[in-house]
Scaffold this active site. Structure first.
Site, PDB file in Angstrom:
ATOM      1  N   ASP A 206      15.927 -22.753  56.637  1.00  0.00           N
ATOM      2  CA  ASP A 206      17.271 -22.187  56.433  1.00  0.00           C
ATOM      3  C   ASP A 206      17.635 -21.054  57.371  1.00  0.00           C
ATOM      4  O   ASP A 206      18.807 -20.668  57.445  1.00  0.00           O
ATOM      5  CB  ASP A 206      17.389 -21.654  54.994  1.00  0.00           C
ATOM      6  CG  ASP A 206      16.608 -20.355  54.812  1.00  0.00           C
ATOM      7  OD1 ASP A 206      17.201 -19.351  54.374  1.00  0.00           O
ATOM      8  OD2 ASP A 206      15.399 -20.331  55.115  1.00  0.00           O
TER       9      ASP A 206
ATOM     10  N   ASP B 175       9.705 -24.766  55.417  1.00  0.00           N
ATOM     11  CA  ASP B 175       9.860 -23.325  55.274  1.00  0.00           C
ATOM     12  C   ASP B 175       9.768 -23.000  53.783  1.00  0.00           C
ATOM     13  O   ASP B 175       9.848 -23.892  52.926  1.00  0.00           O
ATOM     14  CB  ASP B 175      11.214 -22.915  55.861  1.00  0.00           C
ATOM     15  CG  ASP B 175      11.553 -21.471  55.602  1.00  0.00           C
ATOM     16  OD1 ASP B 175      10.676 -20.603  55.789  1.00  0.00           O
ATOM     17  OD2 ASP B 175      12.700 -21.189  55.190  1.00  0.00           O
TER      18      ASP B 175
ATOM     19  N   ASP C 214      10.926 -19.360  51.892  1.00  0.00           N
ATOM     20  CA  ASP C 214      12.081 -18.610  51.368  1.00  0.00           C
ATOM     21  C   ASP C 214      13.391 -19.218  51.848  1.00  0.00           C
ATOM     22  O   ASP C 214      13.581 -19.466  53.041  1.00  0.00           O
ATOM     23  CB  ASP C 214      12.006 -17.156  51.834  1.00  0.00           C
ATOM     24  CG  ASP C 214      10.836 -16.410  51.225  1.00  0.00           C
ATOM     25  OD1 ASP C 214      11.020 -15.789  50.166  1.00  0.00           O
ATOM     26  OD2 ASP C 214       9.739 -16.459  51.811  1.00  0.00           O
TER      27      ASP C 214
END
Length: 246
Positions: A201, A26, A28
């Site tokens: 996240d 991922d 961001d």
């Protein structure tokens, strides 16, 4: 599971010694810190070069899988020579630049117009993407529930789905999820036959964790959000960089 009940992952070098590993990352909140808005991010220097070094270590089995559009990622970090998937996995490109699967379709004009009205009503930021659109409400988090309800109604009326994240609601076409991107990459070289590891996240990364687990790998959750599907945990973005040796 709560982030404090998940152990840290084994060293990447140890995993690579045990067999071929594929990494799906991922962006961001995983490789860069979450910012006040999508264009306020601080990107580490020479990130594409660091990706190339990591990809070489993995014999090409490295992919960036982001909610951002690929054009947005290019604007922030420049040209990439690794596999990548944007718009929550809807837009998939191999390391050589060839498209994997069908070309993703943009949202209909009436959807963009409805989201623009919603952004104005609640003081949210509308991020237009090539294959989706997102409402960011970090400056007004109390509006999250109302925005979510309204976005779900717009999605339902237009045959779309809503992806929720940290102070963001995004409309995408059905089937646009990070798990689908992992599954698609794992069917082709150089990913096929390796052990997939997804690192992320946010809520949308759970699809990636699930897909990795189904294919014999696992997920690594980043940050303090509780994860139901990750096997391991890394506390901070800097810990991800350290684990990857970026």
């Amino acid at each position: 599971m709560s982030f404090d009940t998940l152990p840290p992952p084994p060293p990447l070098s140890q995993l690579c010694e045990a067999g071929q590993v594929a990494l799906f990352l991922d962006f961001d909140g995983t490789l860069i810190e979450i910012a006040s808005g999508p264009d306020a991010i601080d990107v580490p220097d020479n990130l594409p070069d660091r990706f190339d070094i990591l990809a070489a270590r993995l014999e090409g089995r490295l992919a960036l899988v982001s909610g951002r559009g690929l054009d947005n990622i290019h604007r922030h970090i420049g040209a990439l020579t690794i596999a990548r998937a944007g718009s929550h996995g809807a837009d998939r490109v191999l390391a050589d630049g060839s498209v994997l699967g069908e070309h993703a379709q943009p949202l209909m004009p009436q959807v963009i117009e409805a989201l623009a009205d919603l952004a104005e009503e609640y003081g949210a930021l509308l991020e237009r993407k090539a294959h989706g659109a997102a409402l960011h409400y970090r400056s007004n988090p109390e509006s999250g529930e109302a925005i979510g309800v309204a976005a779900a109604a717009i999605a339902s009326e237009n045959g779309l789905v809503v992806k929720r994240g940290k102070c963001v609601a995004e409309l995408v076409r059905p089937g646009a999820d990070k798990g689908g991107a992992v599954a698609a990459f794992m069917k082709v070289a150089p990913f096929a036959g390796s052990t997939p590891i997804f690192i992320g996240d946010d809520v949308t990364d759970e699809d990636g964790f699930i897909a990795a687990e189904k294919l014999g790998g696992f997920g690594i959750a980043v940050g303090e959000r509780a994860s139901q599907n990750a096997r391991y945990h890394l506390p901070l973005v800097k810990d991800v960089h350290a684990w990857l040796n970026l």
